[in-house]
Design a protein around this motif. Structure first.
Motif, PDB file in Angstrom:
ATOM      1  N   LEU A   1      -6.874  12.738  39.400  1.00  0.00           N
ATOM      2  CA  LEU A   1      -7.810  13.276  38.693  1.00  0.00           C
ATOM      3  C   LEU A   1      -9.023  13.533  39.877  1.00  0.00           C
ATOM      4  O   LEU A   1      -9.734  14.605  39.534  1.00  0.00           O
ATOM      5  CB  LEU A   1      -8.491  12.360  37.801  1.00  0.00           C
ATOM      6  N   GLU A   2      -9.391  12.586  41.084  1.00  0.00           N
ATOM      7  CA  GLU A   2     -10.196  12.763  41.735  1.00  0.00           C
ATOM      8  C   GLU A   2     -10.135  13.952  42.602  1.00  0.00           C
ATOM      9  O   GLU A   2     -11.163  14.549  43.166  1.00  0.00           O
ATOM     10  CB  GLU A   2     -10.294  11.519  42.795  1.00  0.00           C
ATOM     11  N   SER A   3      -8.688  14.465  42.787  1.00  0.00           N
ATOM     12  CA  SER A   3      -8.525  15.707  43.668  1.00  0.00           C
ATOM     13  C   SER A   3      -8.365  16.925  42.668  1.00  0.00           C
ATOM     14  O   SER A   3      -8.490  17.968  43.335  1.00  0.00           O
ATOM     15  CB  SER A   3      -6.933  15.535  44.011  1.00  0.00           C
ATOM     16  N   GLY A   4      -8.885  16.642  41.439  1.00  0.00           N
ATOM     17  CA  GLY A   4      -9.096  17.964  40.680  1.00  0.00           C
ATOM     18  C   GLY A   4      -7.894  18.386  39.814  1.00  0.00           C
ATOM     19  O   GLY A   4      -7.853  19.742  39.407  1.00  0.00           O
ATOM     20  N   ALA A   5      -6.960  17.610  39.771  1.00  0.00           N
ATOM     21  CA  ALA A   5      -5.821  17.906  38.817  1.00  0.00           C
ATOM     22  C   ALA A   5      -6.198  18.053  37.552  1.00  0.00           C
ATOM     23  O   ALA A   5      -7.255  17.742  36.868  1.00  0.00           O
ATOM     24  CB  ALA A   5      -4.735  16.907  38.653  1.00  0.00           C
ATOM     25  N   GLU A   6      -5.518  18.995  36.808  1.00  0.00           N
ATOM     26  CA  GLU A   6      -5.633  19.287  35.157  1.00  0.00           C
ATOM     27  C   GLU A   6      -5.601  17.784  34.512  1.00  0.00           C
ATOM     28  O   GLU A   6      -4.943  17.016  34.675  1.00  0.00           O
ATOM     29  CB  GLU A   6      -4.720  20.365  34.745  1.00  0.00           C
ATOM     30  N   ILE A   7      -6.067  17.824  33.195  1.00  0.00           N
ATOM     31  CA  ILE A   7      -5.906  16.651  32.428  1.00  0.00           C
ATOM     32  C   ILE A   7      -4.726  16.482  32.050  1.00  0.00           C
ATOM     33  O   ILE A   7      -4.197  15.608  32.051  1.00  0.00           O
ATOM     34  CB  ILE A   7      -7.135  16.907  31.263  1.00  0.00           C
ATOM     35  N   TYR A   8      -3.941  17.589  31.571  1.00  0.00           N
ATOM     36  CA  TYR A   8      -2.663  17.437  31.147  1.00  0.00           C
ATOM     37  C   TYR A   8      -1.598  16.934  32.251  1.00  0.00           C
ATOM     38  O   TYR A   8      -0.879  16.182  31.969  1.00  0.00           O
ATOM     39  CB  TYR A   8      -2.096  18.579  30.579  1.00  0.00           C
ATOM     40  N   ARG A   9      -2.155  17.410  33.372  1.00  0.00           N
ATOM     41  CA  ARG A   9      -1.116  17.134  34.613  1.00  0.00           C
ATOM     42  C   ARG A   9      -1.390  15.553  34.958  1.00  0.00           C
ATOM     43  O   ARG A   9      -0.254  14.889  35.169  1.00  0.00           O
ATOM     44  CB  ARG A   9      -1.401  17.757  35.940  1.00  0.00           C
ATOM     45  N   VAL A  10      -2.565  15.056  34.685  1.00  0.00           N
ATOM     46  CA  VAL A  10      -2.827  13.488  35.173  1.00  0.00           C
ATOM     47  C   VAL A  10      -1.944  12.888  33.888  1.00  0.00           C
ATOM     48  O   VAL A  10      -1.508  11.688  34.293  1.00  0.00           O
ATOM     49  CB  VAL A  10      -4.266  13.266  35.016  1.00  0.00           C
ATOM     50  N   GLU A  11      -2.092  13.108  32.533  1.00  0.00           N
ATOM     51  CA  GLU A  11      -1.530  12.392  31.752  1.00  0.00           C
ATOM     52  C   GLU A  11      -0.021  12.271  31.862  1.00  0.00           C
ATOM     53  O   GLU A  11       0.711  11.486  31.690  1.00  0.00           O
ATOM     54  CB  GLU A  11      -1.795  13.132  30.190  1.00  0.00           C
ATOM     55  N   ARG A  18      -3.619   7.837  50.101  1.00  0.00           N
ATOM     56  CA  ARG A  18      -5.155   7.855  49.944  1.00  0.00           C
ATOM     57  C   ARG A  18      -5.777   7.890  51.350  1.00  0.00           C
ATOM     58  O   ARG A  18      -6.849   8.356  51.253  1.00  0.00           O
ATOM     59  CB  ARG A  18      -5.581   6.683  49.155  1.00  0.00           C
ATOM     60  N   LYS A  19      -5.173   7.290  52.220  1.00  0.00           N
ATOM     61  CA  LYS A  19      -5.756   7.239  53.720  1.00  0.00           C
ATOM     62  C   LYS A  19      -5.743   8.545  54.279  1.00  0.00           C
ATOM     63  O   LYS A  19      -6.406   8.812  55.077  1.00  0.00           O
ATOM     64  CB  LYS A  19      -5.170   6.054  54.465  1.00  0.00           C
ATOM     65  N   ALA A  28     -18.283   8.752  41.414  1.00  0.00           N
ATOM     66  CA  ALA A  28     -18.930  10.020  42.263  1.00  0.00           C
ATOM     67  C   ALA A  28     -18.431  11.406  41.721  1.00  0.00           C
ATOM     68  O   ALA A  28     -17.325  11.463  41.010  1.00  0.00           O
ATOM     69  CB  ALA A  28     -18.263   9.535  43.732  1.00  0.00           C
ATOM     70  N   SER A  29     -18.996  12.257  41.779  1.00  0.00           N
ATOM     71  CA  SER A  29     -18.654  13.904  41.428  1.00  0.00           C
ATOM     72  C   SER A  29     -17.575  14.220  42.378  1.00  0.00           C
ATOM     73  O   SER A  29     -17.399  13.740  43.453  1.00  0.00           O
ATOM     74  CB  SER A  29     -19.908  14.826  41.725  1.00  0.00           C
ATOM     75  N   HIS A  30     -16.782  14.913  41.909  1.00  0.00           N
ATOM     76  CA  HIS A  30     -15.468  15.318  42.663  1.00  0.00           C
ATOM     77  C   HIS A  30     -15.253  16.947  42.288  1.00  0.00           C
ATOM     78  O   HIS A  30     -15.591  17.262  41.358  1.00  0.00           O
ATOM     79  CB  HIS A  30     -14.268  14.587  42.224  1.00  0.00           C
ATOM     80  N   GLY A  31     -14.737  17.476  42.926  1.00  0.00           N
ATOM     81  CA  GLY A  31     -14.408  18.729  43.181  1.00  0.00           C
ATOM     82  C   GLY A  31     -12.760  19.136  43.017  1.00  0.00           C
ATOM     83  O   GLY A  31     -11.886  18.029  42.670  1.00  0.00           O
ATOM     84  N   THR A  32     -12.357  19.908  43.634  1.00  0.00           N
ATOM     85  CA  THR A  32     -10.860  20.220  43.782  1.00  0.00           C
ATOM     86  C   THR A  32     -10.247  20.102  45.413  1.00  0.00           C
ATOM     87  O   THR A  32     -10.731  20.823  46.130  1.00  0.00           O
ATOM     88  CB  THR A  32     -10.431  21.523  43.385  1.00  0.00           C
ATOM     89  N   ASP A  33      -9.432  19.385  45.551  1.00  0.00           N
ATOM     90  CA  ASP A  33      -9.175  19.303  47.050  1.00  0.00           C
ATOM     91  C   ASP A  33      -7.516  19.257  46.888  1.00  0.00           C
ATOM     92  O   ASP A  33      -6.856  18.260  46.560  1.00  0.00           O
ATOM     93  CB  ASP A  33      -9.223  17.673  47.487  1.00  0.00           C
ATOM     94  N   VAL A  34      -7.085  20.595  47.158  1.00  0.00           N
ATOM     95  CA  VAL A  34      -5.878  21.128  47.160  1.00  0.00           C
ATOM     96  C   VAL A  34      -4.698  20.108  47.987  1.00  0.00           C
ATOM     97  O   VAL A  34      -3.625  19.767  47.698  1.00  0.00           O
ATOM     98  CB  VAL A  34      -5.630  22.565  47.364  1.00  0.00           C
ATOM     99  N   ASP A  35      -5.176  19.693  49.023  1.00  0.00           N
ATOM    100  CA  ASP A  35      -4.318  19.022  50.161  1.00  0.00           C
ATOM    101  C   ASP A  35      -4.010  17.463  49.466  1.00  0.00           C
ATOM    102  O   ASP A  35      -2.794  17.109  49.501  1.00  0.00           O
ATOM    103  CB  ASP A  35      -5.300  18.820  51.356  1.00  0.00           C
ATOM    104  N   GLN A  36      -4.962  16.929  48.951  1.00  0.00           N
ATOM    105  CA  GLN A  36      -4.688  15.728  48.387  1.00  0.00           C
ATOM    106  C   GLN A  36      -3.948  15.665  47.008  1.00  0.00           C
ATOM    107  O   GLN A  36      -3.202  14.890  46.874  1.00  0.00           O
ATOM    108  CB  GLN A  36      -6.075  15.055  48.123  1.00  0.00           C
ATOM    109  N   LEU A  37      -4.376  16.772  46.197  1.00  0.00           N
ATOM    110  CA  LEU A  37      -3.460  16.923  45.142  1.00  0.00           C
ATOM    111  C   LEU A  37      -2.210  17.652  45.320  1.00  0.00           C
ATOM    112  O   LEU A  37      -1.308  16.712  44.567  1.00  0.00           O
ATOM    113  CB  LEU A  37      -4.292  18.204  44.487  1.00  0.00           C
ATOM    114  N   GLU A  38      -1.882  17.941  46.369  1.00  0.00           N
ATOM    115  CA  GLU A  38      -0.260  18.280  46.689  1.00  0.00           C
ATOM    116  C   GLU A  38       0.193  16.971  46.947  1.00  0.00           C
ATOM    117  O   GLU A  38       1.499  16.686  46.766  1.00  0.00           O
ATOM    118  CB  GLU A  38      -0.152  19.522  47.573  1.00  0.00           C
ATOM    119  N   LEU A  39      -0.396  15.995  47.812  1.00  0.00           N
ATOM    120  CA  LEU A  39       0.223  14.872  48.256  1.00  0.00           C
ATOM    121  C   LEU A  39       0.309  14.009  47.205  1.00  0.00           C
ATOM    122  O   LEU A  39       1.457  13.475  46.935  1.00  0.00           O
ATOM    123  CB  LEU A  39      -0.895  14.369  49.181  1.00  0.00           C
TER     124      LEU A  39
END
Length: 416
Positions: free
Chosen positions: A18-28, A109-110, A72-83
């Motif tokens: 969620l922090e990386s910008g994933a869609e709601i359904y993807r997180v669930e 996370r690191k 904290a506010s968050h946007g879309t971090d494609v690199d972290q999302l893919e990891l």
């Protein structure tokens, strides 16, 4: 089985997605699949943009639950999302011991890569310049928009360091960039101040967020959709206020107002190239570190605009053309995601940039600030129509893919 450790692992994974910008359904779905892989049959995660609630029942009948909130506010971090997405796939396939799985999660996370300030500013420059050309500006307008993009990047970096809230950041960045655009036009370097401003504002306009909010609402995720909708509208208001502030100040600083001349449109297919370059130009804003990933996203933007242009003689409606282009981009993103084992979001965000009603949101909010009710209503309805077409296009493809996956899974289950 240590179900408290499993609960912590599932909530940490969902938090990272969620922090990386994933869609709601993807997180669930990711949380459900992880718990199912570790033997939990009854799981009921609930996710909204800033909060995760994970609850499941153990085989012995005990209930485990945890709430995680993103402050904290968050946007879309494609690199972290893919990891995180790759980690979820590995954990579900291998189901290592929970301490080892938690170590892998902490390792992801690191590993948080980021671009240098120079690269980020270069990304702002390229994206703003090419989108100004995409909207019909001249080469001089593109150069001025690139300069305004650098102004936005510097202002955004400074205000982020000062921990300024999103509303104030957007308003100040839009005001400074619009004032810069008006100054450059008054000085004779730029030709069309509105196209310069819109090109630069593509880095700030919440077009993707607005479209995603409509998609979430149509998919039934009302809480998530309404929350994103409120954020996007608030950002649009701050953009318009910043632009209005710049226009007011410009009347005091410059002896004459910048006048927009009539446009000389580019050749018919040249905007496809600008869509490719503009979409790829914003690679640093979404933290895309690989050249193939950037090129795939940029090609998706060009493909969408090409479909938009080719369907014009048949559909005679920009909303219908947007629907066709969104279907093409979504199908392309689904294919690329499966070829590279990455989330679909990674390829949709930048590819949808040329289609999102970013300029429409800006003009709508500007009409509201100026008190032009008729123009505001007309522009707002059109923006909603375009955003709805985008959302429907994405939903059609994603629903078809899910139906096929479900059919294929049931077919394999029957055979086995």
């Amino acid at each position: 089985m240590d179900y408290d450790a499993l609960l912590l692992l599932a909530s940490d994974l969902g938090y990272g997605l969620l922090e990386s910008g994933a869609e709601i359904y993807r997180v669930e779905e990711s949380i459900q699949r992880l718990l199912l892989a570790y033997g939990v049959a009854e799981a009921d995660p609930f996710v909204i943009p800033n909060c995760i609630f994970v609850s499941f029942t153990t085989p012995s009948g005990q209930v485990r639950s945890q709430v995680r909130r993103i402050v904290a506010s968050h946007g879309t971090d494609v690199d972290q999302l893919e990891l995180y997405n790759g980690l979820c796939r590995r954990l579900c396939a291998e189901t290592p011991p929970l301490p080892q799985a938690q170590e892998q999660l902490q390792a992801v996370r690191k590993v948080r890569r980021s671009f240098s300030l120079f690269t980020v500013l270069l990304s702002y420059l390229l994206g703003a310049a090419f989108f100004s050309l995409f909207f019909g500006g001249s080469l001089r307008d593109g150069l001025c928009a690139g300069i305004c993009g650098v102004v936005i990047g510097l202002c955004m970096a400074t205000l982020t360091w000062l921990r300024t809230n999103l509303f104030l950041k957007t308003m100040l960045c839009s005001a400074l960039s619009a004032l810069t655009a008006l100054a450059l036009t008054w000085a004779g370097l730029g030709e069309h101040s509105d196209l310069i401003i819109i090109g630069a504002f593509m880095a700030l306009v919440p077009g993707a967020m607005f479209t995603n909010s409509i998609r979430d609402i149509m998919a039934g995720d009302m809480m998530a959709g309404l929350s994103k909708l409120a954020d996007s509208l608030l950002t649009g208001v701050s953009l318009a206020l910043g632009a209005a502030l710049a226009l007011g100040v410009s009347q005091l600083l410059f002896p004459t107002s910048a006048v927009n001349a009539s446009l000389s449109p580019w050749p018919h297919l040249l905007p496809v190239l600008f869509a490719f370059l503009g979409s790829g130009g914003f690679f640093a804003l979404y933290n895309i570190h690989t050249l193939p990933g950037t090129l795939i996203c940029a090609f998706g933007g060009a493909l969408g605009w090409l479909v938009y242009l080719l369907t014009a003689p048949l559909l005679h409606s920009d909303i219908a053309q947007t629907l066709a282009a969104a279907i093409a981009i979504s199908a392309y993103a689904e294919i690329m995601a499966r070829l590279r084992k990455c989330p679909v979001t990674s390829y949709q965000m930048l590819a949808l940039f040329p289609l999102v009603p970013g300029a429409g949101i800006y003009y709508t909010m500007e009409h509201a600030v100026n008190g032009d009710v008729a123009a505001f209503t007309s522009s707002l309805l059109h923006v909603l129509g375009v955003a709805g077409a985008l959302a429907v296009g994405v939903l059609i493809v994603s629903s078809a893919v899910r139906m096929y996956a479900t059919f294929h899974h049931k077919k394999e289950s029957i055979r086995s």
